[in-house]
Design an enzyme around this catalytic site. Structure first.
Site, short mmCIF file in Angstrom:
data_model
loop_
_atom_site.label_atom_id
_atom_site.label_comp_id
_atom_site.label_asym_id
_atom_site.label_seq_id
_atom_site.Cartn_x
_atom_site.Cartn_y
_atom_site.Cartn_z
N SER A 96 83.68 66.04 64.54
CA SER A 96 84.04 66.83 63.35
C SER A 96 85.48 67.30 63.36
O SER A 96 85.95 67.85 62.36
CB SER A 96 83.11 68.03 63.23
OG SER A 96 81.84 67.64 62.75
N LYS A 149 87.64 66.28 60.52
CA LYS A 149 87.62 67.00 59.25
C LYS A 149 88.94 67.74 59.01
O LYS A 149 89.21 68.18 57.89
CB LYS A 149 86.45 67.98 59.21
CG LYS A 149 85.07 67.33 59.12
CD LYS A 149 83.99 68.38 58.92
CE LYS A 149 82.61 67.76 58.72
NZ LYS A 149 81.95 67.41 59.97
N SER A 197 81.53 73.34 58.85
CA SER A 197 81.60 71.95 59.31
C SER A 197 80.64 71.06 58.53
O SER A 197 80.05 70.11 59.06
CB SER A 197 81.29 71.84 60.81
OG SER A 197 81.70 70.60 61.32
N LYS A 210 89.31 73.64 64.50
CA LYS A 210 88.04 72.96 64.27
C LYS A 210 87.40 72.46 65.56
O LYS A 210 88.06 71.87 66.41
CB LYS A 210 88.29 71.76 63.34
CG LYS A 210 87.03 71.09 62.83
CD LYS A 210 86.35 71.94 61.79
CE LYS A 210 84.97 71.39 61.44
NZ LYS A 210 84.01 71.54 62.55
#
Length: 373
Positions: A52, A55, A112, A214
């Protein structure tokens, strides 16, 4: 012919390598963004599954369009069945709903949400595949050499890869170029459809100056984190990947950031417009011209540094007149043991007119007789 002027830094600095840092992360990088210096790296260019963390690139694509005015935080995108059905982390949007970009961004950044990522991708590019193509074109423009995007979510795919250096690059761009939207990354929770979710970034809760970015986790990628922290006027950006647990991710991330803040300091060597050296001029109404820096010259140095910082001014001299203020004339080279060499442009600090015909003639005679410039 090229002329090198060597100037030793008069700050009483001596460089001794600090104790080597070791981390359990399989891949890691730490950058002093204030000084533009890599402080630590481990397998930094290895292509790995970013999970993730990719992202961050999805958010970058949205931020860029927001800043350009091609998109508004109040614009809404339709939730497709594909987005609604996507597994993994979710914002829990409902198929057929129209959701504002500001909420979708929180769904991506705070929660997320894979579903929110796909809604944004489809809203911007028409399909997730087309959005991934746009991400790859943007990656080339950003100079990401070890990245390829197969989707907008970081969902496992053999082709979907990034390096920790590339992740740090995108994170740095978000921090520096999009401060008006970067604040989303410091939000610790977001509620959608009465479902409250907390930000998974463990550093936001540790009072160490962290304000983004993140986490990531898949079985192949392990536990990962791209983070940034600000203390005073110093900002560090860090990426760790391939850790065994969420606890280890939190501990190793904090330890690496603390090491960077503790062992290094950002030193301002020259301020914008400050004179570094005088360059010799040939056939000019002035014999020299000041060489000045175009921006603050900042270097990241170990705190226990003494006496070994060397600055060299390099230029082809003597420089023929005329010279116009702002002309790029030289390069300041700063060398520090155990740190990357840095180069900074030096420009003319003023105009120097060319001598008239008689002046040029006399200068030529002096050069022939006395060897004077």
């Amino acid at each position: 012919m090229p002329r090198l002027l060597v100037v030793c830094l008069l700050l009483g600095l001596f460089i001794r390598p600090a104790a080597a840092f070791e981390t359990a992360a399989e891949e890691a990088i730490l950058i002093d963004l204030t000084a533009g210096t890599v402080l630590y790296e481990k397998n930094a260019d290895l292509q790995i599954p970013p999970a993730s963390m990719s992202k961050i690139m999805t958010a970058y694509m949205v931020f860029k369009r927001l800043k350009a005015g091609d998109l508004s935080l109040d614009d809404t995108f339709l939730v497709s069945e594909k987005a609604w059905r996507k597994g993994g982390s979710k914002m829990f949007v409902e198929v057929g709903d129209r959701v504002a970009v500001r909420d979708l961004l929180r769904g991506v950044i705070v929660q997320s949400g894979n579903d929110a990522s796909i809604v944004l991708a489809e809203g911007i590019a028409g399909s997730e595949a087309a959005f991934a193509d746009m991400m790859n074109r943007e990656a080339e423009e950003l100079g990401l050499r070890d990245s390829y995007f197969a989707n907008a979510t970081g969902w496992p795919d053999p082709a979907h890869r990034m390096s920790v250096r590339d992740l740090a690059t995108v994170a740095s761009v978000l921090v520096q170029d999009y401060p008006e939207y970067y604040g989303f990354y410091s939000e610790t929770e977001f509620t959608w459809h009465e479902i409250r979710q907390s930000n998974r970034n463990p550093l936001l809760y540790r009072n160490i100056g962290a304000d983004g970015l993140k986490t990531g986790h898949t079985e192949e990628a392990g536990y990962c984190l791209t983070a940034s922290a600000l203390r005073g006027d110093r900002r560090l950006v860090m990426v760790v990947a391939g850790l065994d647990s969420a606890r280890q991710r939190a501990e190793e991330s904090e330890r690496l950031l603390e090491w960077g803040f503790r062992e290094f300091t950002a030193e301002r060597l020259f301020e914008t417009g400050e004179v570094v050296e005088e360059a010799d001029i040939w056939l000019g109404q002035s014999e020299t011209v000041p060489l000045v820096v175009t921006e603050d010259t900042i270097m990241s140095l170990r705190r226990d540094a003494r006496d070994d910082v060397v600055m060299t001014v390099s230029y082809d001299g003597p420089i023929p007149a005329p010279v116009v203020a702002g002309d790029r004339l030289a390069t300041l080279i700063v060398e520090v043991p155990n740190m990357p060499t840095r180069e900074f442009p030096l420009v003319a600090g003023g105009d120097v007119e060319r001598l008239g015909p008689i002046g040029r003639l006399m200068a030529g005679v002096r050069h022939l007789i006395f060897g004077e410039l």
